[in-house]
Design a protein around this motif. Structure first.
Motif, mmCIF file in Angstrom:
data_model
loop_
_atom_site.group_PDB
_atom_site.id
_atom_site.type_symbol
_atom_site.label_atom_id
_atom_site.label_comp_id
_atom_site.label_asym_id
_atom_site.label_seq_id
_atom_site.Cartn_x
_atom_site.Cartn_y
_atom_site.Cartn_z
ATOM 1 N N ARG A 30 0.869 -1.127 -0.081
ATOM 2 C CA ARG A 30 0.188 0.044 -0.040
ATOM 3 C C ARG A 30 1.021 1.435 0.042
ATOM 4 N N CYS A 31 1.976 1.192 0.577
ATOM 5 C CA CYS A 31 2.915 2.372 0.618
ATOM 6 C C CYS A 31 3.386 2.515 -0.654
ATOM 7 N N GLN A 32 3.564 1.700 -1.623
ATOM 8 C CA GLN A 32 4.048 1.749 -2.931
ATOM 9 C C GLN A 32 3.163 2.533 -3.556
ATOM 10 N N LYS A 33 1.915 2.132 -3.402
ATOM 11 C CA LYS A 33 0.730 2.630 -4.088
ATOM 12 C C LYS A 33 0.775 4.285 -3.805
ATOM 13 N N TRP A 34 1.014 4.706 -2.720
ATOM 14 C CA TRP A 34 0.801 5.988 -2.140
ATOM 15 C C TRP A 34 2.060 6.807 -2.876
ATOM 16 N N VAL A 35 3.163 6.099 -2.944
ATOM 17 C CA VAL A 35 4.355 6.719 -3.471
ATOM 18 C C VAL A 35 4.156 7.028 -5.061
ATOM 19 N N GLU A 36 3.729 5.880 -5.847
ATOM 20 C CA GLU A 36 3.355 5.901 -7.120
ATOM 21 C C GLU A 36 2.511 7.119 -7.435
ATOM 22 N N ASN A 37 1.467 7.139 -6.641
ATOM 23 C CA ASN A 37 0.459 8.208 -6.905
ATOM 24 C C ASN A 37 0.835 9.581 -6.740
ATOM 25 N N CYS A 38 1.816 9.855 -5.931
ATOM 26 C CA CYS A 38 2.601 11.027 -5.488
ATOM 27 C C CYS A 38 3.319 11.638 -6.429
ATOM 28 N N ARG A 39 3.845 10.575 -7.374
ATOM 29 C CA ARG A 39 4.871 10.987 -8.212
ATOM 30 C C ARG A 39 6.140 11.696 -7.740
ATOM 31 N N LYS A 60 -6.352 16.432 1.863
ATOM 32 C CA LYS A 60 -6.853 16.986 0.540
ATOM 33 C C LYS A 60 -6.716 15.978 -0.435
ATOM 34 N N HIS A 61 -5.880 14.886 -0.299
ATOM 35 C CA HIS A 61 -5.556 13.863 -1.509
ATOM 36 C C HIS A 61 -6.341 12.995 -1.369
ATOM 37 N N PHE A 62 -7.314 12.685 -0.476
ATOM 38 C CA PHE A 62 -8.162 11.534 -0.374
ATOM 39 C C PHE A 62 -9.742 11.756 -0.665
ATOM 40 N N GLU A 63 -10.290 10.878 -1.121
ATOM 41 C CA GLU A 63 -11.732 10.990 -1.434
ATOM 42 C C GLU A 63 -12.298 10.935 -0.188
ATOM 43 N N THR A 64 -13.204 11.678 0.009
ATOM 44 C CA THR A 64 -13.964 11.829 1.312
ATOM 45 C C THR A 64 -14.502 10.266 1.554
ATOM 46 N N SER A 65 -14.732 9.621 0.578
ATOM 47 C CA SER A 65 -15.227 8.230 1.044
ATOM 48 C C SER A 65 -14.342 7.194 1.944
ATOM 49 N N MET A 66 -13.026 7.658 1.506
ATOM 50 C CA MET A 66 -12.034 7.123 2.150
ATOM 51 C C MET A 66 -11.442 7.349 3.617
ATOM 52 N N ILE A 67 -12.083 8.497 3.910
ATOM 53 C CA ILE A 67 -11.788 9.077 5.321
ATOM 54 C C ILE A 67 -13.002 8.717 6.403
ATOM 55 N N CYS A 68 -12.669 8.276 7.467
ATOM 56 C CA CYS A 68 -13.770 8.081 8.569
ATOM 57 C C CYS A 68 -13.626 9.225 9.654
ATOM 58 N N ALA A 81 -7.410 2.687 2.148
ATOM 59 C CA ALA A 81 -7.229 4.217 1.526
ATOM 60 C C ALA A 81 -5.780 4.403 0.626
ATOM 61 N N ILE A 82 -6.067 4.888 -0.638
ATOM 62 C CA ILE A 82 -5.197 5.338 -1.568
ATOM 63 C C ILE A 82 -5.315 6.783 -1.912
ATOM 64 N N PRO A 83 -4.219 7.409 -1.634
ATOM 65 C CA PRO A 83 -4.513 8.998 -2.052
ATOM 66 C C PRO A 83 -4.794 9.074 -3.743
ATOM 67 N N THR A 84 -5.508 9.726 -4.364
ATOM 68 C CA THR A 84 -5.897 9.855 -5.664
ATOM 69 C C THR A 84 -5.994 11.238 -6.327
ATOM 70 N N ILE A 85 -5.902 12.297 -5.290
ATOM 71 C CA ILE A 85 -6.303 13.574 -5.820
ATOM 72 C C ILE A 85 -4.927 14.413 -5.546
ATOM 73 N N PHE A 86 -4.307 14.660 -6.980
ATOM 74 C CA PHE A 86 -3.137 15.278 -6.967
ATOM 75 C C PHE A 86 -3.291 16.415 -7.990
ATOM 76 N N ASP A 87 -2.323 17.689 -7.620
ATOM 77 C CA ASP A 87 -2.296 18.475 -8.606
ATOM 78 C C ASP A 87 -1.067 18.520 -9.163
ATOM 79 N N LEU A 88 -0.737 17.738 -10.170
ATOM 80 C CA LEU A 88 0.380 17.472 -11.050
ATOM 81 C C LEU A 88 0.750 18.420 -11.991
ATOM 82 N N THR A 89 -0.310 19.242 -12.512
ATOM 83 C CA THR A 89 0.082 19.864 -13.679
ATOM 84 C C THR A 89 0.505 21.678 -13.463
#
Ligand code: ZN
Length: 118
Positions: A30-39, A60-68, A81-89
């Motif tokens: 799961r840690c690997q996924k976080w790093v991948e998504n962070c770029r 801010k980087h998590f959808e609200t459904s992932m946060i309790c 939970a995996i972070p999916t919301i990033f401003d990469l541009t």
């Protein structure tokens, strides 16, 4: 010492916001996924233990459904939970590469959007 968000283009730190911060997971997969998504290439050679100790992402980087929100003072992430919301541009100045990159990112975001169990 304040905690800084490890996400690119995110300047939030724990002292200036009431936003929750989450440590990187100890679980290697799961840690690997976080790093991948962070770029963040510089995080890729770090161990999950190092990441867990020194790096955090803000809510801010998590959808609200992932946060309790268990209480107004306590915010926890779901186990998967995996972070999916990033401003990469926004840091790219070249309009051509920005356009190309944007398309690639949209594809990646879709790939990493995991279903959350109810
Ligand atoms: Zn952040």
């Amino acid at each position: 010492m304040p905690n800084f968000c490890a996400a690119p283009n995110c300047t939030r730190k724990s002292t200036q916001s009431d936003l929750a911060f989450f440590r990187f997971p100890r679980d290697p997969a799961r840690c690997q996924k976080w790093v991948e998504n962070c770029r963040r290439a510089d995080l890729e050679d770090k161990t999950p233990d190092q990441l867990n100790k020194h790096y955090r992402l803000c809510a801010k980087h998590f959808e609200t459904s992932m946060i309790c929100r268990t209480s107004p003072y306590r915010t926890v992430l779901r186990d998967n939970a995996i972070p999916t919301i990033f401003d990469l541009t926004s840091h790219l100045n070249n309009p051509h590469s920005r356009h190309r990159k944007r398309i690639k990112e949209l594809v990646c975001l879709c790939t990493f959007r995991f279903p959350t169990s109810p």
